[in-house]
Design a protein around this motif. Structure first.
Motif, PDB file in Angstrom:
ATOM      1  N   PHE A   1      28.319 -12.445 -16.149  1.00  0.00           N
ATOM      2  CA  PHE A   1      27.890 -11.465 -17.132  1.00  0.00           C
ATOM      3  C   PHE A   1      27.145 -12.108 -18.294  1.00  0.00           C
ATOM      4  CE2 PHE A   1      31.595  -9.326 -15.151  1.00  0.00           C
ATOM      5  CZ  PHE A   1      30.929  -8.226 -14.647  1.00  0.00           C
ATOM      6  N   ALA A   2      26.929 -13.413 -18.241  1.00  0.00           N
ATOM      7  CA  ALA A   2      26.164 -14.119 -19.267  1.00  0.00           C
ATOM      8  C   ALA A   2      25.464 -15.289 -18.608  1.00  0.00           C
ATOM      9  CB  ALA A   2      27.072 -14.598 -20.391  1.00  0.00           C
ATOM     10  N   THR A   3      24.367 -15.707 -19.175  1.00  0.00           N
ATOM     11  CA  THR A   3      23.624 -16.836 -18.637  1.00  0.00           C
ATOM     12  C   THR A   3      23.406 -17.881 -19.722  1.00  0.00           C
ATOM     13  OG1 THR A   3      21.557 -15.643 -19.112  1.00  0.00           O
ATOM     14  CG2 THR A   3      22.401 -15.518 -16.858  1.00  0.00           C
ATOM     15  N   PRO A   4      23.273 -19.155 -19.299  1.00  0.00           N
ATOM     16  CA  PRO A   4      23.331 -19.638 -17.915  1.00  0.00           C
ATOM     17  C   PRO A   4      24.762 -19.668 -17.389  1.00  0.00           C
ATOM     18  CG  PRO A   4      23.149 -21.494 -19.405  1.00  0.00           C
ATOM     19  CD  PRO A   4      23.031 -20.258 -20.262  1.00  0.00           C
ATOM     20  N   ALA A   5      24.874 -19.632 -16.061  1.00  0.00           N
ATOM     21  CA  ALA A   5      26.152 -19.800 -15.381  1.00  0.00           C
ATOM     22  C   ALA A   5      25.905 -20.671 -14.161  1.00  0.00           C
ATOM     23  CB  ALA A   5      26.736 -18.451 -14.969  1.00  0.00           C
ATOM     24  N   LEU A   6      26.725 -21.684 -13.983  1.00  0.00           N
ATOM     25  CA  LEU A   6      26.524 -22.623 -12.884  1.00  0.00           C
ATOM     26  C   LEU A   6      27.754 -22.657 -11.992  1.00  0.00           C
ATOM     27  CD1 LEU A   6      25.149 -23.949 -15.684  1.00  0.00           C
ATOM     28  CD2 LEU A   6      24.238 -25.476 -13.940  1.00  0.00           C
ATOM     29  N   PHE A   7      27.518 -22.581 -10.684  1.00  0.00           N
ATOM     30  CA  PHE A   7      28.584 -22.666  -9.695  1.00  0.00           C
ATOM     31  C   PHE A   7      28.317 -23.884  -8.821  1.00  0.00           C
ATOM     32  CE2 PHE A   7      29.125 -18.527 -11.228  1.00  0.00           C
ATOM     33  CZ  PHE A   7      30.291 -17.949 -10.751  1.00  0.00           C
ATOM     34  N   VAL A   8      29.311 -24.746  -8.689  1.00  0.00           N
ATOM     35  CA  VAL A   8      29.197 -25.918  -7.819  1.00  0.00           C
ATOM     36  C   VAL A   8      29.988 -25.643  -6.555  1.00  0.00           C
ATOM     37  CG1 VAL A   8      29.598 -28.386  -7.569  1.00  0.00           C
ATOM     38  CG2 VAL A   8      28.951 -27.460  -9.800  1.00  0.00           C
ATOM     39  N   LEU A   9      29.337 -25.803  -5.410  1.00  0.00           N
ATOM     40  CA  LEU A   9      29.989 -25.571  -4.123  1.00  0.00           C
ATOM     41  C   LEU A   9      30.247 -26.898  -3.430  1.00  0.00           C
ATOM     42  CD1 LEU A   9      28.705 -22.757  -4.810  1.00  0.00           C
ATOM     43  CD2 LEU A   9      28.603 -22.368  -2.368  1.00  0.00           C
ATOM     44  N   GLY A  10      31.427 -26.988  -2.837  1.00  0.00           N
ATOM     45  CA  GLY A  10      31.819 -28.195  -2.125  1.00  0.00           C
ATOM     46  C   GLY A  10      31.447 -28.158  -0.656  1.00  0.00           C
ATOM     47  N   PRO A  11      31.807 -29.208   0.084  1.00  0.00           N
ATOM     48  CA  PRO A  11      31.366 -29.348   1.486  1.00  0.00           C
ATOM     49  C   PRO A  11      31.947 -28.313   2.433  1.00  0.00           C
ATOM     50  CG  PRO A  11      32.930 -31.076   0.887  1.00  0.00           C
ATOM     51  CD  PRO A  11      32.560 -30.387  -0.371  1.00  0.00           C
ATOM     52  N   GLN A  12      33.043 -27.664   2.029  1.00  0.00           N
ATOM     53  CA  GLN A  12      33.643 -26.639   2.884  1.00  0.00           C
ATOM     54  C   GLN A  12      33.246 -25.231   2.448  1.00  0.00           C
ATOM     55  OE1 GLN A  12      35.161 -27.744   5.601  1.00  0.00           O
ATOM     56  NE2 GLN A  12      34.705 -29.788   4.795  1.00  0.00           N
ATOM     57  N   HIS A  13      32.118 -25.136   1.732  1.00  0.00           N
ATOM     58  CA  HIS A  13      31.566 -23.856   1.267  1.00  0.00           C
ATOM     59  C   HIS A  13      32.418 -23.207   0.179  1.00  0.00           C
ATOM     60  CE1 HIS A  13      30.333 -24.044   5.697  1.00  0.00           C
ATOM     61  NE2 HIS A  13      29.240 -24.374   5.015  1.00  0.00           N
ATOM     62  N   GLU A  14      33.262 -23.993  -0.483  1.00  0.00           N
ATOM     63  CA  GLU A  14      34.134 -23.446  -1.518  1.00  0.00           C
ATOM     64  C   GLU A  14      33.530 -23.696  -2.905  1.00  0.00           C
ATOM     65  OE1 GLU A  14      35.494 -27.776  -1.279  1.00  0.00           O
ATOM     66  OE2 GLU A  14      34.313 -26.311  -0.142  1.00  0.00           O
ATOM     67  N   VAL A  15      33.813 -22.779  -3.835  1.00  0.00           N
ATOM     68  CA  VAL A  15      33.408 -22.978  -5.226  1.00  0.00           C
ATOM     69  C   VAL A  15      34.403 -23.932  -5.865  1.00  0.00           C
ATOM     70  CG1 VAL A  15      33.063 -21.897  -7.479  1.00  0.00           C
ATOM     71  CG2 VAL A  15      32.349 -20.693  -5.395  1.00  0.00           C
ATOM     72  N   VAL A  16      33.923 -25.088  -6.298  1.00  0.00           N
ATOM     73  CA  VAL A  16      34.810 -26.095  -6.862  1.00  0.00           C
ATOM     74  C   VAL A  16      34.726 -26.162  -8.384  1.00  0.00           C
ATOM     75  CG1 VAL A  16      34.798 -27.497  -4.782  1.00  0.00           C
ATOM     76  CG2 VAL A  16      33.097 -27.939  -6.554  1.00  0.00           C
ATOM     77  N   LYS A  17      33.679 -25.559  -8.965  1.00  0.00           N
ATOM     78  CA  LYS A  17      33.550 -25.603 -10.421  1.00  0.00           C
ATOM     79  C   LYS A  17      32.635 -24.492 -10.896  1.00  0.00           C
ATOM     80  CE  LYS A  17      34.456 -27.582 -14.393  1.00  0.00           C
ATOM     81  NZ  LYS A  17      35.835 -27.751 -14.901  1.00  0.00           N
ATOM     82  N   LYS A  18      33.001 -23.876 -12.039  1.00  0.00           N
ATOM     83  CA  LYS A  18      32.143 -22.910 -12.716  1.00  0.00           C
ATOM     84  C   LYS A  18      31.917 -23.415 -14.139  1.00  0.00           C
ATOM     85  CE  LYS A  18      34.394 -19.069 -10.282  1.00  0.00           C
ATOM     86  NZ  LYS A  18      35.141 -17.805 -10.479  1.00  0.00           N
ATOM     87  N   VAL A  19      30.671 -23.359 -14.582  1.00  0.00           N
ATOM     88  CA  VAL A  19      30.331 -23.712 -15.956  1.00  0.00           C
ATOM     89  C   VAL A  19      29.584 -22.527 -16.548  1.00  0.00           C
ATOM     90  CG1 VAL A  19      29.147 -25.322 -17.493  1.00  0.00           C
ATOM     91  CG2 VAL A  19      30.175 -26.165 -15.368  1.00  0.00           C
TER      92      VAL A  19
END
Length: 227
Positions: free
Chosen positions: A191-209
């Motif tokens: 609901f706000a930007t910027p927003a960053l999602f880091v995905l790991g090797p198993q297609h999982e979200v491992v971090k949100k910033v």
């Protein structure tokens, strides 16, 4: 001063001038944040820094605290103090044009395939949710992705893909379903930007910033591979 509270798929806008919560749907929330971030002056802090627009994610318990105008006022002020983001420099809340860095991955937005390609290269996948003319997006890109040592380290460790939170391009997400860019932003609670999602090797979200971070703080939040 206006604060937006995200509750599941709904955002509640709180105005101190008229103490009450106004319910917005996710598309209205993105439009409201864009309007506010372009027009509202940021608050000067005791540290001679500045704060940006803050979007808070709450739960049913917090919602129950905001049932009367007086409770809404006190509740909103407390949340504002707790969630305020102090920046090391001024970011003026006015439209700022920017371009995505040329080294960002040119993707068909099949995120499953993008994760697999990044994994084959020994990298993670970083998804950068942005909004046109967003000054906080512009500064985060300039400080970390365009020049300098941060850019080099991020480029070594991640494939980066940009997604427009109001865009209509189709995106195949990790659940195998296809969404437009704006539908995916809604699904993920952006609901706000910027927003960053880091995905790991198993297609999982491992971090949100979420939101602008100072360069050192931003780098400390990213899950870099152990060397």
């Amino acid at each position: 001063m206006v604060i937006s509270l995200a509750m599941n798929d709904v955002v509640y806008k709180f105005s101190v001038a008229e103490p009450a919560f106004t319910r917005l749907d996710p598309n209205q929330a993105i439009d409201e944040w864009h309007r506010l971030s372009m027009r509202l002056k940021v608050f000067h802090s005791a540290f001679k820094g500045y704060t940006g627009i803050v979007f808070l994610f709450t739960n049913k318990t917090m919602r129950n605290l905001a049932q009367t105008p007086f409770q809404s006022l006190i509740f909103g002020l407390i949340l504002a103090l707790l969630s305020i983001q102090i920046q090391a420099k001024e970011i003026e809340a006015k439209p700022m044009h920017y371009n995505m860095p040329s080294w960002f991955k040119s993707s068909f937005l099949d995120i499953l395939a993008d994760v697999d390609e990044a994994r084959s290269a020994g990298k993670g996948l970083l998804i950068f949710f942005h909004l046109e003319n967003c000054p906080f997006c512009a500064h985060l890109l300039k400080d970390n992705f365009t020049t300098g040592p941060n850019k080099e380290k991020i480029q070594r460790n991640f494939d980066v893909i940009g997604i427009d939170v109001k865009g209509d391009l189709p995106v195949v997400w990790v659940d195998g379903k296809t969404y437009t860019e704006k539908e995916l932003a809604k699904k993920l609670g952006v609901f706000a930007t910027p927003a960053l999602f880091v995905l790991g090797p198993q297609h999982e979200v491992v971090k949100k910033v979420m939101g602008y971070k100072k360069p050192d703080e931003f780098m400390a939040l990213l899950p870099f591979r152990k060397q």
